[in-house]
Design a protein around this motif. Structure first.
Motif, PDB file in Angstrom:
ATOM      1  N   GLY A  13      -5.700   3.290  13.992  1.00 60.83           N
ATOM      2  CA  GLY A  13      -6.858   3.761  12.809  1.00 60.83           C
ATOM      3  C   GLY A  13      -7.197   3.889  11.654  1.00 60.83           C
ATOM      4  N   PHE A  14      -6.120   4.994  11.151  1.00 65.39           N
ATOM      5  CA  PHE A  14      -5.787   5.780  10.222  1.00 65.39           C
ATOM      6  C   PHE A  14      -5.149   4.744   8.349  1.00 65.39           C
ATOM      7  CE2 PHE A  14      -4.082   9.262  13.047  1.00 65.39           C
ATOM      8  CZ  PHE A  14      -5.866   9.733  12.759  1.00 65.39           C
ATOM      9  N   ALA A  15      -5.892   4.975   7.581  1.00 65.14           N
ATOM     10  CA  ALA A  15      -5.349   3.904   6.809  1.00 65.14           C
ATOM     11  C   ALA A  15      -3.738   4.789   5.872  1.00 65.14           C
ATOM     12  CB  ALA A  15      -6.283   4.041   5.424  1.00 65.14           C
ATOM     13  N   ALA A  16      -3.590   3.515   5.601  1.00 62.73           N
ATOM     14  CA  ALA A  16      -2.036   4.548   4.707  1.00 62.73           C
ATOM     15  C   ALA A  16      -2.745   4.834   3.279  1.00 62.73           C
ATOM     16  CB  ALA A  16      -1.194   3.387   4.734  1.00 62.73           C
ATOM     17  N   SER A  17      -1.748   5.819   3.319  1.00 55.65           N
ATOM     18  CA  SER A  17      -2.478   6.650   1.834  1.00 55.65           C
ATOM     19  C   SER A  17      -1.780   5.483   0.772  1.00 55.65           C
ATOM     20  CB  SER A  17      -1.535   8.019   1.960  1.00 55.65           C
ATOM     21  OG  SER A  17       0.001   7.841   2.202  1.00 55.65           O
ATOM     22  N   LYS A  18      -2.484   6.080  -0.601  1.00 56.05           N
ATOM     23  CA  LYS A  18      -1.533   4.855  -1.263  1.00 56.05           C
ATOM     24  C   LYS A  18      -0.067   5.426  -1.318  1.00 56.05           C
ATOM     25  CE  LYS A  18      -5.435   4.559  -4.633  1.00 56.05           C
ATOM     26  NZ  LYS A  18      -6.384   4.914  -5.734  1.00 56.05           N
ATOM     27  N   SER A  19       0.614   6.400  -1.103  1.00 59.06           N
ATOM     28  CA  SER A  19       2.003   7.289  -1.649  1.00 59.06           C
ATOM     29  C   SER A  19       2.859   6.459  -0.994  1.00 59.06           C
ATOM     30  CB  SER A  19       1.855   8.429  -1.682  1.00 59.06           C
ATOM     31  OG  SER A  19       1.588   9.097  -0.528  1.00 59.06           O
ATOM     32  N   GLU A  20       2.348   6.573   1.000  1.00 60.11           N
ATOM     33  CA  GLU A  20       2.566   5.374   1.704  1.00 60.11           C
ATOM     34  C   GLU A  20       3.117   3.834   1.279  1.00 60.11           C
ATOM     35  OE1 GLU A  20       1.704   7.910   5.337  1.00 60.11           O
ATOM     36  OE2 GLU A  20       0.684   6.755   4.873  1.00 60.11           O
ATOM     37  N   ILE A  21       1.814   3.461   0.914  1.00 58.67           N
ATOM     38  CA  ILE A  21       1.849   1.888   0.673  1.00 58.67           C
ATOM     39  C   ILE A  21       3.269   2.373  -0.699  1.00 58.67           C
ATOM     40  CG2 ILE A  21       0.360   0.316  -0.675  1.00 58.67           C
ATOM     41  CD1 ILE A  21      -1.892   1.197   0.944  1.00 58.67           C
ATOM     42  N   ALA A  46      11.456  -1.222 -13.722  1.00 59.11           N
ATOM     43  CA  ALA A  46      12.012  -0.050 -14.763  1.00 59.11           C
ATOM     44  C   ALA A  46      10.112   0.644 -14.003  1.00 59.11           C
ATOM     45  CB  ALA A  46      12.626   0.342 -15.874  1.00 59.11           C
ATOM     46  N   GLY A  47      10.248   1.843 -13.905  1.00 57.75           N
ATOM     47  CA  GLY A  47       9.080   2.415 -13.689  1.00 57.75           C
ATOM     48  C   GLY A  47       7.161   1.713 -13.175  1.00 57.75           C
ATOM     49  N   VAL A  48       7.626   0.763 -12.668  1.00 55.88           N
ATOM     50  CA  VAL A  48       6.295   0.012 -12.365  1.00 55.88           C
ATOM     51  C   VAL A  48       6.018  -0.107 -11.112  1.00 55.88           C
ATOM     52  CG1 VAL A  48       5.983  -1.856 -10.890  1.00 55.88           C
ATOM     53  CG2 VAL A  48       7.147  -1.871 -13.429  1.00 55.88           C
ATOM     54  N   THR A  49       4.642   0.681 -11.145  1.00 57.28           N
ATOM     55  CA  THR A  49       4.219   0.971  -9.437  1.00 57.28           C
ATOM     56  C   THR A  49       3.173   0.325  -9.710  1.00 57.28           C
ATOM     57  OG1 THR A  49       2.419   2.766 -11.081  1.00 57.28           O
ATOM     58  CG2 THR A  49       4.886   3.544  -9.971  1.00 57.28           C
ATOM     59  N   LEU A  50       2.136   0.202  -8.362  1.00 57.28           N
ATOM     60  CA  LEU A  50       1.304  -0.762  -8.501  1.00 57.28           C
ATOM     61  C   LEU A  50      -0.043  -0.229  -8.691  1.00 57.28           C
ATOM     62  CD1 LEU A  50       1.291  -0.645  -3.918  1.00 57.28           C
ATOM     63  CD2 LEU A  50       2.292  -2.449  -5.405  1.00 57.28           C
ATOM     64  N   ASN A  51      -0.406  -1.276  -9.110  1.00 57.45           N
ATOM     65  CA  ASN A  51      -2.003  -0.905  -9.587  1.00 57.45           C
ATOM     66  C   ASN A  51      -2.756  -1.193  -8.418  1.00 57.45           C
ATOM     67  OD1 ASN A  51      -4.060  -0.808 -10.854  1.00 57.45           O
ATOM     68  ND2 ASN A  51      -3.394  -1.737 -13.023  1.00 57.45           N
ATOM     69  N   PHE A  52      -3.510  -0.176  -8.131  1.00 56.37           N
ATOM     70  CA  PHE A  52      -4.636  -0.453  -7.054  1.00 56.37           C
ATOM     71  C   PHE A  52      -5.986  -1.468  -7.299  1.00 56.37           C
ATOM     72  CE2 PHE A  52      -1.119   2.524  -5.223  1.00 56.37           C
ATOM     73  CZ  PHE A  52      -1.516   2.336  -3.958  1.00 56.37           C
ATOM     74  N   ASP A  53      -6.446  -0.340  -8.954  1.00 56.09           N
ATOM     75  CA  ASP A  53      -7.842  -1.330  -9.652  1.00 56.09           C
ATOM     76  C   ASP A  53      -7.865  -2.643  -9.163  1.00 56.09           C
ATOM     77  OD1 ASP A  53      -8.463   1.924  -9.176  1.00 56.09           O
ATOM     78  OD2 ASP A  53      -7.448   1.950 -11.395  1.00 56.09           O
ATOM     79  N   LEU A  54      -6.925  -2.939  -9.292  1.00 54.04           N
ATOM     80  CA  LEU A  54      -6.855  -4.958  -9.615  1.00 54.04           C
ATOM     81  C   LEU A  54      -7.618  -5.743  -8.375  1.00 54.04           C
ATOM     82  CD1 LEU A  54      -2.622  -5.777 -10.629  1.00 54.04           C
ATOM     83  CD2 LEU A  54      -4.594  -6.278 -11.810  1.00 54.04           C
TER      84      LEU A  54
END
Length: 418
Positions: free
Chosen positions: A25-33, A64-72
Motif C-alpha cells: 500500500g505504499f506509493a513509489a517515490s519519484k526517485s524510484e519511478i 541526454a539529461g532527460v528525466t520524467l516531468n511529473f507535472d504533465l
C-alpha cells in the motif's frame, strides 16, 4: 556478469521493489519511478528504436539529461489506476459560442490579414502547389501558435518519454516517441532544438511527430523541414497536410444559412449529405441573400448545426471535414473556416448568435449518450462529446416526444430523457 544481464537483473529488482510497495500500500517515490524510467529506456525502448534504424548515437543524444516531468497531465503512476476527472470545463461542454470569443477571433483575423500581405508570394506558391487557400493556412497557423509567437517551451523527448512511460495512452505516445527519434535520425532538426507543447505537438503547425514525418515539407528549399523557424515550411506543411487529407481545390468550406423550422436539425451530419440544390429546395438559404455558387448545385453539401437550434447553421462541403482532420472538433473546423473568410474577405461575425446553453460536464453528456443508446439511438458512443450523432439523436428523440427539436443537450433534457 555482462552489462545486459546486469541491466536485466537491475530491472527485475526494481520491478520487485515496486510490486512490494504496491502490495504494502505504499506509493513509489519519484526517485524510484525515475530509476525505473531509465531502465525502461535502456531495456525496453532502445531495442525497438534500434530495430527501426535509430542509431545509438541518436538515441543517446535525444535522451541526454532527460528525466520524467511529473507535472504533465494525464499521467498514471506505476501501480496506480487511472483517475477519471470529476469536473470538466472545456468550451465544448459549455456554450459553443465561447469557442468564438471576440479576442481570439480578432487576433487570428488581424494577424492573418497582416501576414497575407507580408507573405503574399509564399501563400500564392503554396496555393498553386497544394490547392489550399492561403487564408486557410494562415488561420490554422494563427490558431495553433499565434503565427509562431506562442512559446513552445518543452523538450519533446521529456514530454513524449514521460507520456510513453506512464500516460493514460502509453502506446500512442510510444509510437510518437519513436517517430521523434526518426526525425532526429534523418537530420531534420537537432535533438536539443526539438521543442514541443505539453502534449508533444511540434513546431508552429503543432504536428505530432508521426504527422511531421508524413506531412511536413521543405518549402523554402534549404534541405530541412523546419516547422519551428521557417515560415515557408510552416505554411507549406499545413497546406500539404490538408491536401493529403483530400482538400478539394476551388471549393469553399461552407456557408452560413437559415434553416426553416420545417427542416429538422436531425438532418445534420457527414453521412446525410444532399446536393446543394436539394437543400435549397427545402428552403435553406444563405444568410447574406446570395444563392449558392452555381458550381455547387449538383455537388454534395452537409447540414452543420454545432449548437442545434441554439446557434448558427451551415451547409458545408467536404473541405469542412478535411479541416476536421487537423483537429477532430466541429468547432475547431468552423473557427478555421470563419477566420479564413474574415482574412480573405473581411467577413462579418456569424449572423445568428450562440445561445446561452451549456453548463454540463463531460460526465453529464456521457450519461445522456448512454441513455440514448439504451433507447436504440446511435449517439456515437458515450465519450462525453456532443458530436453530430448525439445532437441529431437528441432531435429525433424530442420529435418522437412531440417536442420541438433543439438537437443540443441541456440540464432539462437530461432530466426529461432519464
Amino acid at each position: 556478469m555482462s552489462k545486459s544481464n546486469w541491466r536485466l537483473g537491475l530491472a527485475a529488482g526494481i520491478a520487485m521493489a515496486f510490486a512490494f510497495c504496491s502490495n504494502q500500500g505504499f506509493a513509489a517515490s519519484k526517485s524510484e519511478i525515475e530509476a525505473q524510467f531509465q531502465i525502461w529506456l535502456a531495456n525496453d525502448l532502445w531495442p525497438e528504436a534500434k530495430a527501426k534504424g535509430i542509431s545509438k548515437a541518436t538515441f543517446d543524444q535525444a535522451f541526454a539529461g532527460v528525466t520524467l516531468n511529473f507535472d504533465l497531465p494525464d499521467l498514471v503512476m506505476p501501480g496506480e489506476e487511472p483517475k477519471t476527472p470529476q469536473k470538466q470545463a472545456q468550451s465544448e461542454f459549455g456554450s459553443p459560442g465561447k469557442y468564438f470569443n471576440t479576442k481570439t477571433v480578432n487576433a487570428v483575423t488581424s494577424g492573418g490579414t497582416a501576414r497575407a500581405g507580408q507573405y503574399g508570394r509564399i501563400l500564392k506558391a503554396v496555393e498553386s502547389k497544394y490547392g489550399v487557400p492561403g487564408e486557410i493556412a494562415l488561420a490554422i497557423w494563427g490558431r495553433e501558435s499565434g503565427f509562431g509567437s506562442v512559446k513552445i517551451p518543452y523538450n519533446a523527448f521529456t514530454v513524449l518519454g514521460t507520456k510513453a512511460f506512464m500516460a493514460t495512452r502509453k502506446d500512442m505516445f510510444r509510437g510518437e516517441l519513436v517517430a521523434a527519434l526518426e526525425i532526429i535520425e534523418k537530420g531534420y532538426i537537432g535533438a536539443g532544438s526539438m521543442k514541443s507543447s505539453w502534449a508533444g505537438a511540434l513546431g508552429q503547425p503543432q504536428f505530432m511527430p508521426t504527422s511531421y514525418l508524413e506531412h511536413a515539407v521543405d518549402f523554402d528549399g534549404d534541405g530541412k523541414r523546419d516547422i519551428w523557424n521557417s515560415v515557408p515550411d510552416t505554411l507549406g506543411s499545413i497546406a500539404h497536410y490538408l491536401a493529403q487529407y483530400g482538400w478539394q481545390r476551388g471549393r469553399d468550406w461552407g456557408y452560413e444559412v437559415n434553416v426553416p423550422e420545417s427542416v429538422s436539425c436531425a438532418l445534420e451530419g457527414p453521412d446525410q449529405g444532399k446536393p446543394f440544390a436539394a437543400w435549397a429546395k427545402l428552403g435553406i438559404a444563405r444568410v447574406n441573400g446570395k444563392p449558392f455558387p452555381s458550381g455547387e448545385t449538383k455537388r454534395e453539401g452537409f447540414l452543420l448545426m454545432p449548437a442545434g437550434r441554439h446557434g448558427p447553421a451551415f451547409i458545408v462541403t467536404k473541405n469542412f471535414y478535411v479541416l476536421k482532420e487537423y483537429n477532430m472538433s466541429d468547432l475547431y473546423a468552423l473557427f478555421i473556416g470563419h477566420a479564413g473568410d474574415r482574412i480573405a474577405h473581411g467577413a462579418a461575425e456569424f449572423s445568428a448568435g450562440w445561445g446561452d446553453v451549456g453548463g454540463l460536464y463531460r460526465s453529464d453528456i456521457a450519461g445522456l449518450q448512454k441513455t440514448l443508446e439504451k433507447k436504440g439511438y446511435d449517439a456515437g458512443g458515450a465519450d462525453g462529446f456532443p458530436g453530430f450523432k448525439t445532437r441529431r439523436s437528441i432531435g429525433d428523440w424530442q420529435a418522437k416526444q412531440g417536442m420541438a427539436p433543439t438537437c443540443f443537450p441541456d440540464k432539462d433534457l437530461i432530466k426529461a430523457i432519464g
